[in-house]
Design a protein around this motif. Structure first.
Motif, PDB file in Angstrom:
ATOM      1  N   LYS B 323      -0.492  16.591 -34.977  1.00 54.78           N
ATOM      2  CA  LYS B 323      -1.140  17.180 -33.797  1.00 54.78           C
ATOM      3  C   LYS B 323      -0.256  16.840 -32.612  1.00 54.78           C
ATOM      4  O   LYS B 323       0.545  15.909 -32.684  1.00 54.78           O
ATOM      5  CB  LYS B 323      -2.523  16.527 -33.593  1.00 54.78           C
ATOM      6  N   PRO B 324      -0.407  17.558 -31.508  1.00 54.30           N
ATOM      7  CA  PRO B 324       0.398  17.198 -30.339  1.00 54.30           C
ATOM      8  C   PRO B 324       0.066  15.778 -29.876  1.00 54.30           C
ATOM      9  O   PRO B 324      -1.104  15.403 -29.796  1.00 54.30           O
ATOM     10  CB  PRO B 324      -0.032  18.233 -29.293  1.00 54.30           C
ATOM     11  N   VAL B 325       1.105  14.992 -29.663  1.00 56.83           N
ATOM     12  CA  VAL B 325       0.924  13.603 -29.229  1.00 56.83           C
ATOM     13  C   VAL B 325       1.692  13.426 -27.925  1.00 56.83           C
ATOM     14  O   VAL B 325       2.862  13.830 -27.837  1.00 56.83           O
ATOM     15  CB  VAL B 325       1.474  12.625 -30.290  1.00 56.83           C
ATOM     16  N   SER B 326       1.019  12.809 -26.940  1.00 55.33           N
ATOM     17  CA  SER B 326       1.722  12.495 -25.694  1.00 55.33           C
ATOM     18  C   SER B 326       2.455  11.179 -25.880  1.00 55.33           C
ATOM     19  O   SER B 326       1.834  10.136 -26.073  1.00 55.33           O
ATOM     20  CB  SER B 326       0.716  12.398 -24.546  1.00 55.33           C
ATOM     21  N   LEU B 327       3.777  11.228 -25.858  1.00 58.67           N
ATOM     22  CA  LEU B 327       4.594  10.056 -26.203  1.00 58.67           C
ATOM     23  C   LEU B 327       4.317   8.870 -25.279  1.00 58.67           C
ATOM     24  O   LEU B 327       4.219   7.733 -25.735  1.00 58.67           O
ATOM     25  CB  LEU B 327       6.077  10.443 -26.196  1.00 58.67           C
ATOM     26  N   GLU B 329       1.554   8.023 -23.497  1.00 57.79           N
ATOM     27  CA  GLU B 329       0.277   7.356 -23.791  1.00 57.79           C
ATOM     28  C   GLU B 329       0.322   6.660 -25.147  1.00 57.79           C
ATOM     29  O   GLU B 329      -0.194   5.551 -25.307  1.00 57.79           O
ATOM     30  CB  GLU B 329      -0.864   8.394 -23.787  1.00 57.79           C
ATOM     31  N   GLU B 353       8.756  10.188 -22.295  1.00 61.35           N
ATOM     32  CA  GLU B 353       7.779  11.125 -21.729  1.00 61.35           C
ATOM     33  C   GLU B 353       7.849  12.439 -22.497  1.00 61.35           C
ATOM     34  O   GLU B 353       8.915  12.842 -22.956  1.00 61.35           O
ATOM     35  CB  GLU B 353       8.088  11.394 -20.246  1.00 61.35           C
ATOM     36  N   GLY B 354       6.705  13.090 -22.584  1.00 64.01           N
ATOM     37  CA  GLY B 354       6.708  14.404 -23.228  1.00 64.01           C
ATOM     38  C   GLY B 354       5.714  14.463 -24.372  1.00 64.01           C
ATOM     39  O   GLY B 354       5.050  13.464 -24.679  1.00 64.01           O
ATOM     40  N   THR B 355       5.634  15.618 -24.990  1.00 64.17           N
ATOM     41  CA  THR B 355       4.686  15.811 -26.089  1.00 64.17           C
ATOM     42  C   THR B 355       5.450  16.207 -27.342  1.00 64.17           C
ATOM     43  O   THR B 355       6.374  17.011 -27.280  1.00 64.17           O
ATOM     44  CB  THR B 355       3.688  16.927 -25.736  1.00 64.17           C
ATOM     45  N   PHE B 356       5.081  15.599 -28.457  1.00 60.87           N
ATOM     46  CA  PHE B 356       5.698  15.989 -29.725  1.00 60.87           C
ATOM     47  C   PHE B 356       4.604  16.154 -30.764  1.00 60.87           C
ATOM     48  O   PHE B 356       3.445  15.793 -30.536  1.00 60.87           O
ATOM     49  CB  PHE B 356       6.722  14.934 -30.174  1.00 60.87           C
ATOM     50  N   CYS B 357       4.977  16.698 -31.892  1.00 57.81           N
ATOM     51  CA  CYS B 357       3.993  16.968 -32.936  1.00 57.81           C
ATOM     52  C   CYS B 357       4.092  15.878 -34.007  1.00 57.81           C
ATOM     53  O   CYS B 357       5.146  15.688 -34.621  1.00 57.81           O
ATOM     54  CB  CYS B 357       4.262  18.344 -33.554  1.00 57.81           C
TER      55      CYS B 357
END
Lengths: 219, 469
Positions: B323-327, B329, B353-357
């Protein structure tokens, strides 16, 4: 006394085996690595070697091969967690005399040690049946009968009974008993517990306390 | 039981082949037939027109015998009919005063005199215009031209008819095409036979594939399909072989895992059994010690079983649920959790920073495993750093410790199952394999840099476009 070289890296297994074998009148020298085990087997005199296959420095098979290559005919009993037929055959082919898969029964291990060790059973004085009064003790089968009734004893209880009965008519000192059964004088209070238990089984008067000296088995 | 066997590819291909060839022969035959028939009709028409022209020429000229104008209609008709060259399918008739007076002589040609009905029809339908007409009698079908010879008052003196037996010509054509049909069927039989053999030869790799895969599924997985040629069937065989490689590998891995698991569980079982067999029930101290040993072994085995279950799951697709994860947080929460694992000098080296799956739960498990390893192999109050970053299309999660590091000879094997660097430290040697399995399930990998005596750096690398490999 039968002398066994135990090459096994699992600390706890070594501890309980050493303890258990001691109560069966078997002296154990132990080591954790194959290299040391090989050196000990070559330099000292043993009646049997118990060899684990999964050693940290080298495989037990390697130790066995090197041992046989050096011309030793020391009986070797392999102890292993690998149980496939392939491993069994490999073990026996590389010159092992017997093979025990883990987890094993201690009594079976003992029986196999007695069967394979160099020292013939008949020459071992510790295996003759002792009969004192109404008590019959068979060291080989580890049984004690009082008035024809079998009495169940733990290893140390049996060893203590064996010691007292084999020395019947002679005082066995507390130090002697502690050294023989526990290998240390530190367990003095346990000796009292064991004597009490044996008396409850063999009769209160079967074991006499000789003040300041020790115990005397009268049967 | 099925009485009708399902059609084989060979049978079907042959069916298509023969049907197509039959269709081609039939279409060509029918087109040719139509053309030939049209040609026959054209030839009849032009022939009839030519003969009629010849009659007109004769009629308008003088009698060649006397070089005078024609003495009578009868004379003209006699000359006209005798001039006609007859054939098996062409003939003429001359009527004088409504009676068929002249027909060409001879035996082998078309004998119109045998067909009075037609002769009558021809006489009646005579017209001054040259028109090719059709007529059908009981005997045959005709194409004919019939022209009258009239006097000054318009009275019909005689009629000249030239006729062709069209039914005989068409029958000829039909005979030819019957022969063509027989030849066509023969050709189809040959096409079928050659097709059967060559399609069979072409499909031999498939039969071999079928046979071999059947044998493989029945016996063992070590066999492979022989590769024949260099076409797409050969590539199919290669693909199946590659699939078998993967299957065999997976089975072997499964067997190894079970083998290893059995091996690892037998040693604690041996300890437990021996301890219980040698238990001294009247020796309280020994009882307490044995209890502690047994509980410890049970805890160890439980951990081992849990880890094995995780590793066994790792091959399944549902092992990670990305699922999309905010790196950022994710890093914060991991760092907070890490600090509860021991008294170390904790530091957050970098926060990506950023969002990954990715699967946040599995990645936390992996990261915390690395942290607990760092704690296990480093002295209290030494520094342990965590960090994360997102660049070059990769997410990095790392743990750096200043512990004892990993000896060179162990570095390559540290990711192997049940490999333990230090036998005296608790654990079954499944921690890092689990971390590697989680990274792998994300399409990434676990990277290790370690200097003995200085410390280790473990990095989980995950490609941003996560795909299971």
């Amino acid at each position: 006394m039968t002398r066994v070289l135990l090459v096994e890296d699992e600390e706890r297994l070594v501890a309980s085996l050493k303890d258990g074998l001691r109560t069966a009148q078997i002296e154990v020298v132990d080591t954790r690595t194959g290299r040391e085990g090989l050196a000990l087997a070559r330099s000292q005199d043993f009646d049997l070697m118990i060899l684990d296959i999964g050693l940290p420095d080298q495989e037990g098979f390697t130790v066995l091969r090197k041992l046989r290559a050096s011309g030793s005919d020391l009986p070797v009993l392999i102890l292993t967690a690998r149980t496939s037929a392939e491993d069994t055959v490999r073990g026996l082919k590389s010159g092992a005399d017997d093979y025990m898969p883990k987890p094993f029964s201690f009594d079976e291990l003992l029986a196999r040690i007695r069967l394979r060790s160099r020292k013939p059973l008949t020459e071992d004085p510790t295996t003759t049946v002792i009969e004192v009064g109404h008590c019959v003790l068979d060291p080989l089968n580890r049984t004690l009968e009082v008035d024809g009734e079998p009495v169940s004893l733990s290893n140390r209880e049996f060893q203590l009974a064996h010691l007292l009965m084999s020395q019947a008519g002679r005082v066995v000192t507390r130090a002697e008993a502690l050294e023989h059964v526990w290998g240390s004088a530190a367990r003095a209070n346990v000796l009292d517990v064991y004597i009490r238990y044996l008396r409850s089984r063999m009769g209160t008067h079967a074991i006499k306390t000789v003040r300041g000296e020790g115990y005397l088995f009268v049967g | 039981m099925r009485l009708i066997r399902p059609p084989t590819v060979r049978g079907r291909v042959l069916g298509y082949l023969v049907t197509l060839a039959a269709a081609a022969v039939a279409v060509a035959g029918m087109a040719d037939y139509a053309l030939e028939r049209a040609g026959i009709d054209r030839k009849i028409n032009s022939d009839l027109a030519l003969r009629t022209q010849a009659f007109f020429a004769l009629a308008s000229d003088n009698d060649p015998a006397t070089d005078e104008p024609w003495a009578s209609a009868e004379e003209l008709m006699r000359a006209a009919i005798s001039q006609v060259i007859v054939s098996a399918t062409e003939s003429a008739v001359g009527h004088v005063d409504g009676i068929p007076r002249f027909v060409p002589g001879g035996e082998t040609h078309l004998r119109l005199e045998d067909d009075p009905a037609f002769m009558e029809t021809a006489r009646i339908t005579a017209s001054a215009d040259v028109v090719v007409r059709s007529a059908r009698s009981d005997l045959r079908e005709y194409r004919y031209v019939s022209v009258p010879l009239v006097d000054e008052e318009g009275m019909v003196l005689a009629t000249f008819t030239i006729a062709t037996d069209r039914s005989a010509l068409i029958a000829d054509l039909n005979r030819t095409f019957r022969a063509f049909a027989v030849a066509g069927i023969g050709a189809l039989l040959i096409v079928g036979a050659i097709g059967w053999i060559s399609v069979g030869r072409l499909l031999r790799p498939i039969r071999l594939l079928d046979q071999t895969t059947r044998e493989i599924s029945e016996t063992d997985l070590t066999q492979r399909i022989p590769i024949i040629g260099d076409d797409d069937l050969a590539r199919l065989s290669e693909t199946v072989n590659a699939m078998l490689d993967r299957l065999e590998e997976a089975f072997a891995a499964q067997r190894r895992l079970l083998d290893d698991a059995g091996h690892e569980l037998r040693t604690p079982l041996a300890v437990m059994r021996t301890s219980l067999e040698l238990l001294e029930p009247r020796d309280e101290k020994q009882v307490a010690e044995t209890q502690a040993v047994l509980l410890d072994e049970v805890a160890m085995m439980s951990r081992l079983v849990d880890d094995l279950v995780v590793l066994a799951q790792a091959d399944r697709p549902e092992f990670v649920r990305p699922k999309p994860v905010s790196l950022g947080e994710f890093t914060d929460s991991a760092f907070a959790r890490a600090q509860t694992l021991g008294d170390r000098d904790w530091s957050l080296e970098a926060r990506g920073e950023g969002t990954f799956c990715g699967d946040a739960q599995r990645l936390t498990q992996a990261w915390m495993q690395l942290v607990s390893n760092a704690v296990k192999f480093s002295p209290p109050d030494s520094s342990v750093g965590l960090g994360s970053s997102m660049r070059d299309g990769k997410v990095r999660l790392w743990v750096r410790d200043t512990g004892k590091g990993i000896p060179k000879k162990h570095q390559a094997r540290v990711l192997e199952r049940f490999h333990r660097v230090d036998e005296s430290v608790d654990g079954a040697g499944l921690g890092l394999p689990i971390v590697a399995a989680i990274a792998h399930a994300h399409g990434g990998l676990l990277e290790l840099k370690s200097t003995p005596g200085t410390g280790s750096l473990f990095t989980i690398l995950i490609p941003l476009k996560a795909s299971r490999s």
